[in-house]
Motif scaffolding. Structure first.
Motif, mmCIF file in Angstrom:
data_model
loop_
_atom_site.group_PDB
_atom_site.id
_atom_site.type_symbol
_atom_site.label_atom_id
_atom_site.label_comp_id
_atom_site.label_asym_id
_atom_site.label_seq_id
_atom_site.Cartn_x
_atom_site.Cartn_y
_atom_site.Cartn_z
ATOM 1 N N ASP A 1 0.818 -1.217 0.000
ATOM 2 C CA ASP A 1 0.000 0.000 0.000
ATOM 3 C C ASP A 1 0.852 1.268 0.000
ATOM 4 O O ASP A 1 2.026 1.260 0.365
ATOM 5 C CB ASP A 1 -0.991 0.017 1.155
ATOM 6 C CG ASP A 1 -2.204 -0.869 0.890
ATOM 7 O OD1 ASP A 1 -2.375 -1.340 -0.244
ATOM 8 O OD2 ASP A 1 -2.988 -1.105 1.838
ATOM 9 N N HIS B 1 -5.619 3.823 -0.532
ATOM 10 C CA HIS B 1 -4.590 2.806 -0.313
ATOM 11 C C HIS B 1 -3.700 2.602 -1.535
ATOM 12 O O HIS B 1 -2.522 2.274 -1.397
ATOM 13 C CB HIS B 1 -5.246 1.481 0.081
ATOM 14 C CG HIS B 1 -6.224 1.635 1.199
ATOM 15 N ND1 HIS B 1 -5.841 2.008 2.467
ATOM 16 C CD2 HIS B 1 -7.580 1.535 1.223
ATOM 17 C CE1 HIS B 1 -6.912 2.095 3.243
ATOM 18 N NE2 HIS B 1 -7.981 1.836 2.502
ATOM 19 N N ALA B 2 -4.262 2.830 -2.719
ATOM 20 C CA ALA B 2 -3.518 2.619 -3.962
ATOM 21 C C ALA B 2 -3.152 3.914 -4.662
ATOM 22 O O ALA B 2 -2.454 3.895 -5.682
ATOM 23 C CB ALA B 2 -4.336 1.746 -4.916
ATOM 24 N N ASN C 1 -0.764 -4.537 -2.873
ATOM 25 C CA ASN C 1 -1.893 -3.668 -2.568
ATOM 26 C C ASN C 1 -2.981 -4.457 -1.846
ATOM 27 O O ASN C 1 -3.217 -5.614 -2.161
ATOM 28 C CB ASN C 1 -2.446 -3.074 -3.870
ATOM 29 C CG ASN C 1 -3.647 -2.169 -3.684
ATOM 30 O OD1 ASN C 1 -4.639 -2.302 -4.400
ATOM 31 N ND2 ASN C 1 -3.599 -1.245 -2.751
ATOM 32 N N LEU D 1 -6.205 -1.579 -10.593
ATOM 33 C CA LEU D 1 -5.069 -0.661 -10.433
ATOM 34 C C LEU D 1 -4.714 -0.004 -11.760
ATOM 35 O O LEU D 1 -4.409 1.191 -11.819
ATOM 36 C CB LEU D 1 -3.863 -1.402 -9.871
ATOM 37 C CG LEU D 1 -3.942 -1.828 -8.403
ATOM 38 C CD1 LEU D 1 -2.728 -2.685 -8.042
ATOM 39 C CD2 LEU D 1 -4.022 -0.620 -7.485
ATOM 40 N N LEU E 1 0.558 4.524 -5.504
ATOM 41 C CA LEU E 1 1.342 3.390 -6.011
ATOM 42 C C LEU E 1 2.052 3.700 -7.328
ATOM 43 O O LEU E 1 3.188 3.274 -7.545
ATOM 44 C CB LEU E 1 0.453 2.155 -6.172
ATOM 45 C CG LEU E 1 -0.111 1.540 -4.893
ATOM 46 C CD1 LEU E 1 -0.705 0.163 -5.199
ATOM 47 C CD2 LEU E 1 0.949 1.428 -3.802
#
Length: 291
Positions: A63, A99-100, A92, A124, A103
């Motif tokens: 994450d 949370h993503a 993830n 994603l 990334l």
């Protein structure tokens, strides 16, 4: 009683909008990085987890929190004494922006491979614009990750001596994953669990019981919760640290309090039971036409 920003829910008497604002503020609030146990480090914000698992041959990051927190997470990793370029894999919990969101930036900065469940990988790369997500149309989008490798459910991701196992836990999103590994201090090794959310929130019109649109979704949620309840679990972590009182438990551990609150072999069973209760409530609401 569950804590929220240092106050119990029973003591909070503000409207829902105010609670959301308070949560959002904690998501962006910096937090000093710290060792959870052994080679497991917390490098997220006050209200959102990012977990770094380290080894001499490379690290794994789980994450990244919000898009605007990318620089914060980078700084935390470096402040903990690690190099971004030593991160070899990024994982993830689920493809929502809280949370993503960072990334893509973290993958670009580190050169790490990004790996997720099949549904998680697709989401994603769509930047969260996933029509199968219960919150589709309401959950904020985030910068898409250019390339995400898809792994089979139950696979183990390896970097050097690190071995992190994926456990499919669909529900909050179709691609939600719980991750488990072992961390050691001297001769004591513990089962570390980063368990994904057990809440079942959706946009208007979405029904978890709609088997025509979402076959076997309720059955799959129950399987994931059963696996969570049964897995070896010494130290529980969650994408929202408040969901497992992670920061409070680590603080108690660091203060040498007894019994040591960091370790709780029943924590995963408790979280799974909470998920079962929330699912039952949600399904009852759908049967009554309240959702």
């Amino acid at each position: 009683m569950k804590k929220l920003s240092g106050m119990t829910i029973a003591m909070v008497s503000v409207c829902a909008a105010s609670i959301a604002t308070a949560q959002d503020a904690s998501w962006k609030q910096p937090h000093k990085p710290f060792r959870v146990y052994g080679n497991t480090w917390y490098v997220g914000s006050e209200g959102l987890s990012a977990i770094l698992i380290t080894s001499p041959k490379g690290h794994i990051l789980i994450d990244g929190t919000l898009p605007e927190n990318a620089e914060m997470v980078k700084a935390n990793i470096q402040a903990a004494g690690f190099r971004l370029t030593d991160i070899k894999v990024i994982l993830n919990s689920h493809a929502h922006g809280d949370h993503a969101g960072a990334l893509a930036a973290l993958a670009d900065a580190s050169g790490a491979r990004v790996i997720a469940s099949p549904a998680g990988a697709a989401a994603l790369m769509l930047g969260g614009n996933d029509p199968d997500d219960p919150q589709h149309g309401e959950a904020p989008l985030f910068p898409p990750v250019k390339h995400v490798e898809s792994l089979k459910p139950g696979s183990v991701v390896r970097v050097g001596d690190l071995a992190v196992k994926e456990h499919a836990m669909p529900g909050h999103t179709p691609g939600s994953s719980t991750w488990t590994w072992t961390s050691c201090e001297q001769d004591r090794c513990l089962n570390m669990v980063y368990a994904d959310s057990v809440t079942y929130i959706s946009a208007d019109g979405f029904h978890f019981t709609d088997d025509k649109a979402h076959p076997h979704r309720v059955e799959d949620i129950r399987k994931g919760l059963a696996e969570l309840a049964a897995m070896p679990c010494d130290v529980l972590m969650t994408p929202h640290p408040d969901a497992s009182d992670l920061l409070g438990r680590v603080a108690a551990h660091d203060q040498g309090k007894h019994p040591d609150q960091l370790f709780d072999t029943k924590a995963c069973r408790k979280l799974a039971k909470a998920g079962e209760d929330k699912l039952a409530t949600r399904l009852d609401e759908e049967r009554k036409g309240q959702k």
